[in-house]
Design a protein around this motif. Structure first.
Motif, short mmCIF file in Angstrom:
data_model
loop_
_atom_site.label_atom_id
_atom_site.label_comp_id
_atom_site.label_asym_id
_atom_site.label_seq_id
_atom_site.Cartn_x
_atom_site.Cartn_y
_atom_site.Cartn_z
N LEU A 22 0.84 -1.20 0.00
CA LEU A 22 0.00 0.00 0.00
C LEU A 22 0.88 1.25 0.00
O LEU A 22 1.77 1.39 0.86
CB LEU A 22 -0.88 -0.01 1.25
N SER A 87 2.51 -7.11 1.74
CA SER A 87 1.55 -6.20 2.36
C SER A 87 0.23 -6.23 1.59
O SER A 87 -0.34 -7.30 1.39
CB SER A 87 2.20 -4.81 2.42
N LEU A 88 -0.24 -5.08 1.08
CA LEU A 88 -1.45 -5.10 0.24
C LEU A 88 -1.28 -6.10 -0.91
O LEU A 88 -2.21 -6.85 -1.23
CB LEU A 88 -1.71 -3.70 -0.32
N PRO A 113 -1.67 -9.00 5.07
CA PRO A 113 -2.82 -8.88 5.97
C PRO A 113 -3.93 -9.80 5.46
O PRO A 113 -4.36 -9.69 4.31
CB PRO A 113 -3.23 -7.40 5.84
N TRP A 123 -8.70 1.75 9.01
CA TRP A 123 -8.53 1.89 7.55
C TRP A 123 -9.45 2.97 6.99
O TRP A 123 -9.06 3.74 6.11
CB TRP A 123 -8.79 0.55 6.85
N ARG A 126 -7.96 6.23 8.05
CA ARG A 126 -6.76 6.58 7.26
C ARG A 126 -7.16 7.07 5.87
O ARG A 126 -6.58 8.02 5.34
CB ARG A 126 -5.79 5.41 7.18
N THR A 142 4.16 6.02 8.58
CA THR A 142 4.25 4.83 7.72
C THR A 142 5.69 4.33 7.66
O THR A 142 5.95 3.14 7.85
CB THR A 142 3.73 5.17 6.31
N ARG A 145 6.72 2.47 10.64
CA ARG A 145 6.27 1.07 10.72
C ARG A 145 7.02 0.18 9.75
O ARG A 145 7.19 -1.01 9.97
CB ARG A 145 4.77 0.97 10.41
N TRP A 146 7.45 0.74 8.63
CA TRP A 146 8.02 -0.08 7.54
C TRP A 146 9.48 -0.45 7.76
O TRP A 146 9.94 -1.45 7.21
CB TRP A 146 7.89 0.66 6.22
N LEU A 176 -8.98 -2.64 1.96
CA LEU A 176 -8.53 -3.43 3.11
C LEU A 176 -9.62 -3.48 4.18
O LEU A 176 -9.79 -4.51 4.85
CB LEU A 176 -7.24 -2.83 3.68
N SER A 202 2.96 -3.28 11.27
CA SER A 202 1.84 -3.09 10.35
C SER A 202 1.00 -4.37 10.28
O SER A 202 -0.23 -4.34 10.40
CB SER A 202 2.33 -2.75 8.94
N VAL A 203 1.69 -5.48 10.01
CA VAL A 203 1.05 -6.79 9.95
C VAL A 203 1.87 -7.70 10.88
O VAL A 203 2.79 -8.38 10.43
CB VAL A 203 1.02 -7.34 8.50
N HIS A 228 8.24 -4.15 8.41
CA HIS A 228 7.26 -4.52 7.38
C HIS A 228 7.83 -4.61 5.96
O HIS A 228 7.61 -5.58 5.25
CB HIS A 228 6.13 -3.49 7.42
O1 LIG Z 1 1.01 -0.02 7.71
C1 LIG Z 1 0.99 0.15 6.51
O2 LIG Z 1 0.82 1.24 6.03
C2 LIG Z 1 1.18 -1.01 5.60
C3 LIG Z 1 0.07 -1.91 5.42
C4 LIG Z 1 -0.56 -2.16 4.28
C5 LIG Z 1 -1.51 -3.17 4.44
C6 LIG Z 1 -1.40 -3.45 5.83
O3 LIG Z 1 -2.06 -4.25 6.46
O4 LIG Z 1 -0.42 -2.68 6.38
#
Ligand SMILES: O=C(O)CC1=CCC(=O)O1
Length: 247
Positions: A22, A87-88, A113, A123, A126, A142, A145-146, A176, A202-203, A228
């Motif tokens: 995402l 991720s997505l 996810p 979601w 956001r 973001t 988290r990544w 999502l 994130s996940v 992530h």
């Molecule tokens: O945390 C995020 O921005 C990344 C994300 C995308 C899908 C998800 O579950 O986390």
């Protein structure tokens, strides 16, 4: 739906599709392209609403995003492919494994996810924030988290996030918010490699580890000291796993 993509590797080699996170786009796969394209026709694409793909008004659904990938396969003239998604892109991969098994050989799903609809409100919130303020409003959080703090090569990823179309990002958040892929996990027949990262907020790994018991024959790898976007920060660990699974 016209999806933007880049491809490398021999035209006659087996196709491997790469589906992004995402807010990111096909450029996030730069650390994988050289290695994978020695063996595969590698196609890194942008989800709808991302990168240079079409960005219709949302909301989108996971069926929309998965259907786009099937159309892309047709455009490429590929009857079948393997699929790597993070991720997505990992959620889209689960949808493809459940709904179009005849089109795919193998899946590698990284930090996917599986049931974001369990807690839809973050979601939806956001999506509203990004529509109001743009992706710059969520960029610092973001990236926090990544990547773990010691990984500092984050500028190209920030640039992707800032360039992501506002409506596309928001509409994918809404996708999502309605996605639950858990009920059909047991029907997946393709070989699946699941990868999770121990520092993914994130996940979180606690949401990925149980999938290995629910997807028949799935293999699980837990990457240490990684967050992530582990494909970007840890290609030396991830690339051999991808090659071994896809070969
Ligand atoms: O945390 C995020 O921005 C990344 C994300 C995308 C899908 C998800 O579950 O986390």
């Amino acid at each position: 739906m016209r999806l933007n993509y880049v491809q490398t590797g021999p035209a006659e080699a087996p196709v491997v599709l790469l589906g992004s996170s995402l807010g990111a786009d096909h450029r996030m796969w730069a650390p994988q392209l050289d290695v994978l394209s020695k063996r595969f026709r590698v196609v890194a694409f942008d989800h709808r609403g991302h990168g240079e793909s079409e960005a219709p008004d949302g909301p989108y659904t996971i069926e929309d995003l998965g259907g786009d990938v099937l159309e892309l396969l047709d455009t490429l003239g590929a009857e079948q492919a393997s699929y790597v998604g993070i991720s997505l892109g990992g959620a889209v991969g689960l949808w493809l494994a459940e709904n179009a098994p005849e089109r795919f050989h193998r899946f590698a799903l990284i930090c996917p996810p599986s049931n974001p609809a369990e807690t839809p409100q973050p979601w939806i919130d956001r999506a509203a924030q990004v529509r109001a303020e743009g992706t710059k409003a969520i960029a610092d959080a973001t990236l926090g988290r990544w990547f773990r703090p010691e990984f500092t090569e984050t500028a190209p990823v920030r640039e992707m996030l800032l360039a992501c179309p506002t409506e596309g990002y928001a509409a994918c958040c809404e996708a999502l918010s309605t996605t639950n892929l858990v009920p059909a996990l047991g029907a997946i027949t393709a070989p699946v490699l699941l990868i999770t990262a121990d520092s993914d907020t994130s996940v979180p790994p606690e949401t990925v580890v149980p999938l290995a018991a629910q997807i028949p024959g799935a293999h699980l790898e837990i990457i240490e000291n990684a967050a992530h976007l582990v494909t970007y920060s840890h290609p030396d660990v991830i690339n051999p796993l991808l090659l071994a699974h896809l070969a």
